[in-house]
Design an enzyme around this catalytic site. Sequence first.
Site, PDB file in Angstrom:
ATOM      1  N   LYS A 149       1.008   4.126  -2.876  1.00 12.82           N
ATOM      2  CA  LYS A 149       0.608   5.501  -2.557  1.00 12.82           C
ATOM      3  C   LYS A 149       1.711   6.506  -2.886  1.00 12.82           C
ATOM      4  CE  LYS A 149      -3.653   5.253  -1.112  1.00 12.82           C
ATOM      5  NZ  LYS A 149      -4.709   5.681  -2.074  1.00 12.82           N
ATOM      6  N   TYR A 158       0.828  -1.209   0.000  1.00 15.98           N
ATOM      7  CA  TYR A 158       0.000   0.000   0.000  1.00 15.98           C
ATOM      8  C   TYR A 158       0.865   1.262   0.000  1.00 15.98           C
ATOM      9  CZ  TYR A 158      -3.667   3.123   1.937  1.00 15.98           C
ATOM     10  OH  TYR A 158      -4.559   4.135   2.175  1.00 15.98           O
TER      11      TYR A 158
HETATM   12  P1  NAI Z   1     -13.314   2.833   1.590  1.00 18.11           P
HETATM   13  O1  NAI Z   1     -12.952   1.398   1.655  1.00 18.11           O
HETATM   14  O2  NAI Z   1     -14.532   3.286   2.297  1.00 18.11           O
HETATM   15  O3  NAI Z   1     -13.437   3.311   0.072  1.00 18.11           O
HETATM   16  C1  NAI Z   1     -12.737   2.763  -0.984  1.00 18.11           C
HETATM   17  C2  NAI Z   1     -13.726   2.425  -2.082  1.00 18.11           C
HETATM   18  O4  NAI Z   1     -13.023   1.987  -3.246  1.00 18.11           O
HETATM   19  C3  NAI Z   1     -14.681   1.298  -1.690  1.00 18.11           C
HETATM   20  O5  NAI Z   1     -16.033   1.746  -1.779  1.00 18.11           O
HETATM   21  C4  NAI Z   1     -14.372   0.185  -2.688  1.00 18.11           C
HETATM   22  O6  NAI Z   1     -15.524  -0.570  -3.069  1.00 18.11           O
HETATM   23  C5  NAI Z   1     -13.803   0.970  -3.858  1.00 18.11           C
HETATM   24  N1  NAI Z   1     -12.964   0.137  -4.718  1.00 18.11           N
HETATM   25  C6  NAI Z   1     -12.072  -0.809  -4.355  1.00 18.11           C
HETATM   26  N2  NAI Z   1     -11.500  -1.374  -5.438  1.00 18.11           N
HETATM   27  C7  NAI Z   1     -12.017  -0.748  -6.518  1.00 18.11           C
HETATM   28  C8  NAI Z   1     -11.809  -0.864  -7.918  1.00 18.11           C
HETATM   29  N3  NAI Z   1     -10.939  -1.759  -8.402  1.00 18.11           N
HETATM   30  N4  NAI Z   1     -12.511  -0.068  -8.739  1.00 18.11           N
HETATM   31  C9  NAI Z   1     -13.418   0.825  -8.244  1.00 18.11           C
HETATM   32  N5  NAI Z   1     -13.663   0.971  -6.925  1.00 18.11           N
HETATM   33  C10 NAI Z   1     -12.972   0.202  -6.070  1.00 18.11           C
HETATM   34  O7  NAI Z   1     -12.038   3.624   2.125  1.00 18.11           O
HETATM   35  P2  NAI Z   1     -11.741   5.184   2.298  1.00 18.11           P
HETATM   36  O8  NAI Z   1     -11.107   5.361   3.604  1.00 18.11           O
HETATM   37  O9  NAI Z   1     -12.907   6.011   1.960  1.00 18.11           O
HETATM   38  O10 NAI Z   1     -10.578   5.366   1.227  1.00 18.11           O
HETATM   39  C11 NAI Z   1     -10.632   6.228   0.109  1.00 18.11           C
HETATM   40  C12 NAI Z   1      -9.223   6.488  -0.358  1.00 18.11           C
HETATM   41  O11 NAI Z   1      -8.511   7.230   0.615  1.00 18.11           O
HETATM   42  C13 NAI Z   1      -8.399   5.228  -0.612  1.00 18.11           C
HETATM   43  O12 NAI Z   1      -7.586   5.423  -1.743  1.00 18.11           O
HETATM   44  C14 NAI Z   1      -7.545   5.124   0.626  1.00 18.11           C
HETATM   45  O13 NAI Z   1      -6.358   4.394   0.390  1.00 18.11           O
HETATM   46  C15 NAI Z   1      -7.287   6.571   0.909  1.00 18.11           C
HETATM   47  N6  NAI Z   1      -6.903   6.849   2.278  1.00 18.11           N
HETATM   48  C16 NAI Z   1      -7.819   6.797   3.280  1.00 18.11           C
HETATM   49  C17 NAI Z   1      -7.438   7.090   4.558  1.00 18.11           C
HETATM   50  C18 NAI Z   1      -8.407   7.148   5.658  1.00 18.11           C
HETATM   51  O14 NAI Z   1      -8.008   7.593   6.753  1.00 18.11           O
HETATM   52  N7  NAI Z   1      -9.659   6.749   5.470  1.00 18.11           N
HETATM   53  C19 NAI Z   1      -6.040   7.354   4.903  1.00 18.11           C
HETATM   54  C20 NAI Z   1      -5.171   7.432   3.783  1.00 18.11           C
HETATM   55  C21 NAI Z   1      -5.597   7.163   2.519  1.00 18.11           C
END
Ligand code: NAI
Length: 302
Positions: free
Chosen positions: A167, A163
Amino acid sequence: MSLLFKGRTAIVTGAGGGLGREYAIELAKRGANVLVNDFGGNLDGSRSENSSPAGQVVKHIIEGGGRAVENNMSVLQGDEIVKHAVNEFGSVDIVINNAGILRDKSFMKMTKDDWMSVIEVHLQGSFSMCHHAWPLMVQQNYGRIVNVGSGAGLYGNFGQANYSSAKMGIWGLANTLSIEGQKYNIFSNCVVPIAVSRMTEGLLPKDIHKVLDPRHVTPLVSYLCHESSSENGFCYEVGGGWYSKVRIQRSHGVKLGDLDHFASVEEIANSIQNISDFSKSTNPINPADALKYIIGSKRSTK
Ligand code: NAI
């Protein structure tokens, strides 16, 4: 002055829940046409019964009077996703590369599949989306791209070699696109969020869940997508109502070799504290700037 997105089309990937959902809702509320992409499935990227979270977000937007369309493809299908947005709304002005999965394991236990699946969704997916939106943006002389990084990339994190590597790659992608896109009015930035979502709820202490509402991240991401923003090539760290910029800091450095002399290992050993001295640090902003210091400094012969 209200910042509106009327006539603009945004693609938000992984917008079925968490942070992406909030970005999609906010942009739609402000008048954008939004393609709400989400592949659905489990946190590790595997398929599950409930595979259409994007549909619920679209329903929410449309009930609120906004314009949105659901897309359930994987971000690896950037060509089809971009085509879908163009067919529905005529073009693509904004891409938020937000989709993500996790396959956390210590490096010793990490399989090639754990590595590849995370690199694919995050890095390859961001590439695929940008790659297919890019020619449209160049042609229309306009674009806004937000790539989503992570603190795990900036600082490293136990169990997240896959990851964190993806990133940091995403930040690198935003950096180079910011340079190549500048003359076409295509601005690319990287946002490093921290918020409670299904990805982080088990990792973050319960008592700070309320503080880290994903809606705190939305205003900055939305601003970077707006035509009035001239921010380009930057990285922001944001969460809980706190907004900041991250940049590269380099120590002043010590010149130990030159045309007549290659530094020895012992000279490096003797100078390691000076090499690491950040008291007169610099903040190079591009490769030319970085090279200037390397070429410009003189070897100390003392
Ligand atoms: P989340 O798990 O709620 O959202 C990620 C979404 O991406 C999910 O709804 C999932 O179904 C979708 N997804 C996964 N694989 C996919 C694909 N191949 N094609 C289309 N959609 C796909 O997680 P969150 O926290 O909302 O994360 C959003 C972004 O922020 C991610 O990139 C995560 O790595 C990043 N992030 C989040 C942090 C946090 O504190 N929540 C911290 C650092 C980064």
